[in-house]
Design a protein around this motif. Structure first.
Motif, PDB file in Angstrom:
ATOM      1  N   TYR A  26      -9.804   6.925  -3.358  1.00 18.38           N
ATOM      2  CA  TYR A  26     -10.998   6.077  -3.300  1.00 18.38           C
ATOM      3  C   TYR A  26     -11.971   6.533  -2.220  1.00 18.38           C
ATOM      4  CZ  TYR A  26      -8.337   2.910  -6.236  1.00 18.38           C
ATOM      5  OH  TYR A  26      -7.607   2.371  -7.253  1.00 18.38           O
ATOM      6  N   GLY A  27     -11.455   7.268  -1.249  1.00 16.38           N
ATOM      7  CA  GLY A  27     -12.328   7.820  -0.221  1.00 16.38           C
ATOM      8  C   GLY A  27     -13.394   8.728  -0.819  1.00 16.38           C
ATOM      9  N   LYS A  28     -13.091   9.276  -1.998  1.00 16.08           N
ATOM     10  CA  LYS A  28     -14.043  10.190  -2.647  1.00 16.08           C
ATOM     11  C   LYS A  28     -15.273   9.475  -3.195  1.00 16.08           C
ATOM     12  CE  LYS A  28     -11.116  14.003  -4.110  1.00 16.08           C
ATOM     13  NZ  LYS A  28      -9.841  13.466  -4.667  1.00 16.08           N
ATOM     14  N   ILE A  29     -15.164   8.141  -3.329  1.00 13.78           N
ATOM     15  CA  ILE A  29     -16.304   7.416  -3.908  1.00 13.78           C
ATOM     16  C   ILE A  29     -17.569   7.681  -3.100  1.00 13.78           C
ATOM     17  CG2 ILE A  29     -17.227   5.139  -4.451  1.00 13.78           C
ATOM     18  CD1 ILE A  29     -14.412   4.178  -4.937  1.00 13.78           C
ATOM     19  N   ALA A  30     -17.408   7.762  -1.785  1.00 17.32           N
ATOM     20  CA  ALA A  30     -18.585   7.975  -0.941  1.00 17.32           C
ATOM     21  C   ALA A  30     -19.082   9.409  -1.025  1.00 17.32           C
ATOM     22  CB  ALA A  30     -18.261   7.638   0.508  1.00 17.32           C
ATOM     23  N   ILE A  31     -18.189  10.340  -1.343  1.00 20.46           N
ATOM     24  CA  ILE A  31     -18.545  11.753  -1.327  1.00 20.46           C
ATOM     25  C   ILE A  31     -19.204  12.167  -2.635  1.00 20.46           C
ATOM     26  CG2 ILE A  31     -17.608  14.072  -1.048  1.00 20.46           C
ATOM     27  CD1 ILE A  31     -17.079  12.619   1.404  1.00 20.46           C
ATOM     28  N   VAL A  79     -14.526   7.712  -9.908  1.00 20.81           N
ATOM     29  CA  VAL A  79     -13.118   7.894  -9.580  1.00 20.81           C
ATOM     30  C   VAL A  79     -12.250   7.067 -10.528  1.00 20.81           C
ATOM     31  CG1 VAL A  79     -11.380   7.482  -7.814  1.00 20.81           C
ATOM     32  CG2 VAL A  79     -13.596   8.449  -7.176  1.00 20.81           C
ATOM     33  N   LEU A 129       0.831  -1.208   0.000  1.00 19.96           N
ATOM     34  CA  LEU A 129       0.000   0.000   0.000  1.00 19.96           C
ATOM     35  C   LEU A 129       0.861   1.251   0.000  1.00 19.96           C
ATOM     36  CD1 LEU A 129      -2.907  -0.787   2.503  1.00 19.96           C
ATOM     37  CD2 LEU A 129      -2.989  -0.721   0.023  1.00 19.96           C
ATOM     38  N   TYR A 130       1.830   1.275   0.930  1.00 14.97           N
ATOM     39  CA  TYR A 130       2.609   2.499   1.062  1.00 14.97           C
ATOM     40  C   TYR A 130       3.605   2.681  -0.070  1.00 14.97           C
ATOM     41  CZ  TYR A 130       0.478   3.665   5.424  1.00 14.97           C
ATOM     42  OH  TYR A 130      -0.439   4.044   6.354  1.00 14.97           O
ATOM     43  N   TYR A 140      -4.262   5.667  -3.128  1.00 16.88           N
ATOM     44  CA  TYR A 140      -5.371   4.981  -2.470  1.00 16.88           C
ATOM     45  C   TYR A 140      -6.375   5.945  -1.862  1.00 16.88           C
ATOM     46  CZ  TYR A 140      -3.612   0.356  -3.159  1.00 16.88           C
ATOM     47  OH  TYR A 140      -3.236  -0.815  -3.737  1.00 16.88           O
ATOM     48  N   GLU A 141      -5.880   7.081  -1.404  1.00 14.85           N
ATOM     49  CA  GLU A 141      -6.778   7.985  -0.697  1.00 14.85           C
ATOM     50  C   GLU A 141      -7.877   8.533  -1.598  1.00 14.85           C
ATOM     51  OE1 GLU A 141      -6.816   8.016   2.425  1.00 14.85           O
ATOM     52  OE2 GLU A 141      -4.968   6.847   2.572  1.00 14.85           O
ATOM     53  N   GLU A 144       2.118   3.847  -3.306  1.00 16.96           N
ATOM     54  CA  GLU A 144       1.715   5.247  -3.251  1.00 16.96           C
ATOM     55  C   GLU A 144       2.933   6.166  -3.377  1.00 16.96           C
ATOM     56  OE1 GLU A 144      -2.130   6.120  -0.980  1.00 16.96           O
ATOM     57  OE2 GLU A 144      -0.547   7.150   0.119  1.00 16.96           O
ATOM     58  N   ARG A 203      -0.202   4.460  -7.638  1.00 18.09           N
ATOM     59  CA  ARG A 203      -1.629   4.675  -7.406  1.00 18.09           C
ATOM     60  C   ARG A 203      -1.843   5.473  -6.123  1.00 18.09           C
ATOM     61  NH1 ARG A 203      -3.433   0.761  -9.212  1.00 18.09           N
ATOM     62  NH2 ARG A 203      -5.535   1.078  -8.444  1.00 18.09           N
TER      63      ARG A 203
END
Lengths: 222, 488, 70
Positions: free
Chosen positions: C43-48, C57, C29-30, C40-41, C33, C38
């Motif tokens: 993907y947090g926008k998918i909910a927004i 996204v 993961l790290y 990863y953060e 990035e 890629r």
């Protein structure tokens, strides 16, 4: 390297499944054979006792009573010998319970009598004045489902090779014969020991109320 | 993107489940208050004859709040949030939309059959798996149809990456399916008895200690996959959406997910400490329960940090209050559980009221609070109306919080008191108290618990009223709110 | 070897195996990035950004093609 996992829902699902199934596979499966061996001299439940176990399940005694004595001095002093795995070999399902609002019952047959149980189930406060247990008067009038208990005996004999005698056979005729010859005499013995006239009359007429079956089962817990 | 301009998310199934959540919530919690009161005032056992005793009603309470209230809440949020994070509308998928509706009808029938059969005392007697085999079959079918709809929607998604909430929903589906099937392996007696006995009766495939192992492997993980995993799915969607803040660390959410999946399943053994299951399994249950703190707190801290720099929302928005308190209670109960799993603590705690106390700070504080917040958030979008009353929501929040606190503190004290009294000995090593002494001493705590439960139930009624008024009389919204749910 | 021993070994090695995988996953993961492969953060926008006509996204190639043809 892990990218495929996050993008492919199917592989993801497989991954989750492997991870969660792992614990079950290791913990449960391999121990099966060993944990199901009965202790020496353990007899399967009689049909009347099985019917009593059904009453125990139906009125859900398990909500407040455990059947598991843990290996502590305080528990063995209070309830008797601690429980052994092999003692439960014929318990389908297990009835250990998870809450002791009332005392443990695994060896209740050692220190209570049918008469005590009869009084207790009719009115708990008559024998334990501070009791918060409800009375179960309906057990004195409801008729026990002996047929289903018999069906259970037939099933476990056939499927799990529980050592029952040859008189446990499928079919209505075999059941009726067994009911007259085995169940009623056993019930009569319990009913007499209960010292309750109404119950005794019912059994003499060939009907077994739930309370008789339940007490047969409780007497068996030793 | 011209064609999708007119396209909207189809909330019809979500709406249906929202109503059943409210109805089952009221039913389940009312029974809960009744049985809690029965322990304090036993005369209440005789209200409904044979069908009103504590023992008969207790499984009904647990099953209605688990399979009624919570599962409805899970389904409502799934049919709402899954469309949105996958960016696919059920309106585009008429077949799956139909299946989902059919599944809802099946759910209603199964729920009704469950209530009736449990009132009658028809039970397999395994906790949270009381239903007899015909109902088990129905439930498996219901669950599989849900899975088909889920993967159907995933197959048609516009968003390539699966949002973390979807991970948790998928895990819920798989976990419950696996556990439920294995725990409910049973042999219907009617197939062997030659027509003797009740057709719905069955015997467990497992006996004694094995049965106990399988049951608590299930019992513990039912908590995992019904009370934890899908609720995390909810909070990962609804908290960011309501607050307008993306998850604090998406990477942490991924790690916590795998950690939770791996560790949770091992912890079932902690229900069987000091029993007749092999020692190494008990130790395993203990150790993994303690390890479980890590992934649990990973998710909870992630939630709290999501609010970083936006803590003013906590005072302004009651929905944020519900969700933040929910994650706080999640932290509390995931710390409390491991403590109880330590063998020496368990020796005192097991079989006492501390256990129901622990369960309820989880379900009342975490599960139900999260579901309340989610339903209110959804209702503004689904009904396109403003939430009817903010002050009612605030009042509900405080009344219920007091209720939960009364509940678990009284049960902590009751549990530890009773556990200590059971083992107390005098100077000669004889037991100091008879069993009934240890029952009588609990009366004040049972009374406090019943009052706590009653407060929570009052909050539930306020919520139901607020929900119904929102659906029918809330001010109409012209546009779907983007983040914060508008409320009057 | 008895069943119990086999159980013990399975348990031990599989646990180690899973722990190694988990750590490799953290590393993955790290690292990805850091290398800029890629983010990863995001993907947090998918909910927004979850309106149906919001831009995904990451676009699912199979589906979006079909939709355009319509």
């Amino acid at each position: 390297m892990f990218h495929w996992l996050e993008k492919n829902p199917f592989l993801f699902a497989v991954g989750v499944f492997v991870v969660i199934a792992f614990a079950g596979l290791i913990e449960i499966l391999p121990n099966f054979a060993e944990a199901s061996r009965p202790v020496k001299g353990l007899k399967p439940y009689t049909v009347l006792e099985l019917a009593g176990k059904e009453v125990y399940k139906k009125d859900n005694c398990i909500a407040c009573h455990s059947q598991l004595i843990r290996p502590f001095k305080a528990e063995t002093d209070r309830y008797g010998r601690y429980s052994l795995s092999g003692e439960y070999a014929y318990d389908r399902p297990f009835l250990w319970g998870s809450k002791r609002t009332g005392p443990d019952l695994h060896r209740v047959g050692n220190y209570r009598t049918p008469e005590w149980h009869a009084n207790h189930m009719w009115d708990p406060k008559s024998v334990v004045p501070a009791s918060i247990m409800p009375a179960y008067k309906h057990q004195f009038t409801n008729i026990a489902d002996i047929a289903t208990a018999y069906a259970e005996a037939v099933t476990v004999k056939k499927v799990f090779h529980t050592p029952y005698g040859d008189d446990i056979q499928p079919g209505k005729a075999a059941y009726e014969k067994y009911y007259k010859e085995k169940v009623l005499p056993e019930a009569l013995k319990i009913a007499k020991a209960m010292k309750n006239k109404d119950v005794l009359d019912m059994v003499k007429q060939g009907k077994v109320p739930e309370i008789v079956a339940l007490i047969a089962y409780l007497e068996r817990l030793k | 993107m011209q064609s999708s301009a007119a396209l909207e998310y189809d909330y019809s199934v979500a709406k249906l489940y929202m109503w059943t959540t409210v109805i089952f919530g009221i039913v389940g919690m009312t029974i809960g208050v009744l049985i809690a009161s029965q322990l304090a005032w036993p005369e209440l056992n005789y209200l409904f004859g044979e069908y009103g005793t504590f023992s008969r009603l207790r499984p009904l309470h647990t099953n209605v709040v688990i399979y009624g209230f919570t599962v409805s809440g899970i389904m409502a949020t799934f049919y709402y949030a899954a469309q949105r994070v996958l960016k696919v509308s059920l309106a585009e998928l008429p077949f799956f939309n139909f299946l989902a509706k059919l599944d809802f009808v099946a759910y209603l029938f199964a729920a009704a059959a469950m209530v009736v059969s449990e009132l009658m005392g028809i039970t397999a007697s395994k906790e949270y798996a009381q239903m007899e085999w015909p109902l088990d079959v129905a439930i498996v079918v219901y669950w599989v149809i849900w899975g088909i709809v889920m993967f159907g929607m995933i197959g048609a998604r516009r968003e390539k990456a699966l949002y973390i909430s979807m991970w948790y929903y998928i895990a819920t589906f798989l976990g419950v399916a696996m556990l439920y099937v294995f725990n409910n392996m049973e042999v219907p007696t009617i197939f062997f008895s030659g027509g003797v006995g009740a057709w719905y009766h069955s015997v467990s495939m497992y006996a004694g200690t094995n049965d106990a192992l399988v049951q608590w492997w299930w019992g513990h993980n039912a908590v995992a996959f019904v009370f934890t995993v899908p609720i995390i799915a909810m909070i990962y969607y609804f908290l960011p959406k309501e607050s307008g803040q993306a998850v604090y660390s998406y990477k942490l959410s991924l790690l916590s997910f795998w950690g939770l999946m791996f560790v949770y399943l091992w912890a079932g053994g902690h229900h069987l400490l000091w029993s007749t299951v092999p020692d190494w399994m008990q130790t395993m249950g203990s150790v993994f329960s303690v390890v479980l703190i890590l992934p649990s707190w990973g998710s909870a801290i992630n939630m709290l940090l999501t609010m970083k720099g936006e803590w003013n929302q906590l005072t302004e928005n009651p929905l944020i209050k519900f969700m933040i308190l929910a994650s706080t209670f999640y932290m509390l109960s995931t710390l409390e559980g491991p403590i109880q799993s330590v063998k020496s603590v368990n020796a005192i705690a097991h079989f006492t009221d501390w256990i129901p106390g622990h369960v309820h700070d989880g379900v009342l504080g975490w599960v139900a609070f999260m579901i309340f917040a989610a339903i209110m958030h959804m209702s503004t979008r689904v009904f396109k109306r403003e939430i009817y009353s903010k002050s009612l929501l605030e009042a509900q929040f405080w009344i219920q919080t007091i209720g939960v606190v009364l509940y678990f503190t009284s049960m902590w004290i009751a549990g530890i008191t009773q556990g200590m009294m059971w083992r107390a000995v005098d100077e000669y090593g004889n037991l100091m108290y008879s069993f009934i002494d240890t029952v009588s001493v609990l009366h004040p705590y049972y009374a406090i618990r019943a009052i706590g439960g009653l407060l929570y139930l009052i909050g539930m009624f306020m919520f139901a009223y607020n929900f119904i008024m929102t659906a029918t009389a809330g001010r109409k919204l012209e546009q779907e709110p983007q983040f914060r749910s508008p409320m009057a | 070897m008895t069943m119990a021993e086999l159980q013990g070994y399975m348990m031990f090695f599989f646990t180690i195996f899973l722990v190694v995988i988990l750590y490799a996953y953290i590393l993955h993961l790290y690292r990805s990035e850091k290398k800029g492969e890629r983010d990863y953060e995001k993907y947090g926008k998918i909910a927004i950004e979850d309106e149906i006509d919001d831009k995904p996204v990451e676009v699912n190639p199979k589906i979006s093609n079909e939709k355009k043809e319509k």
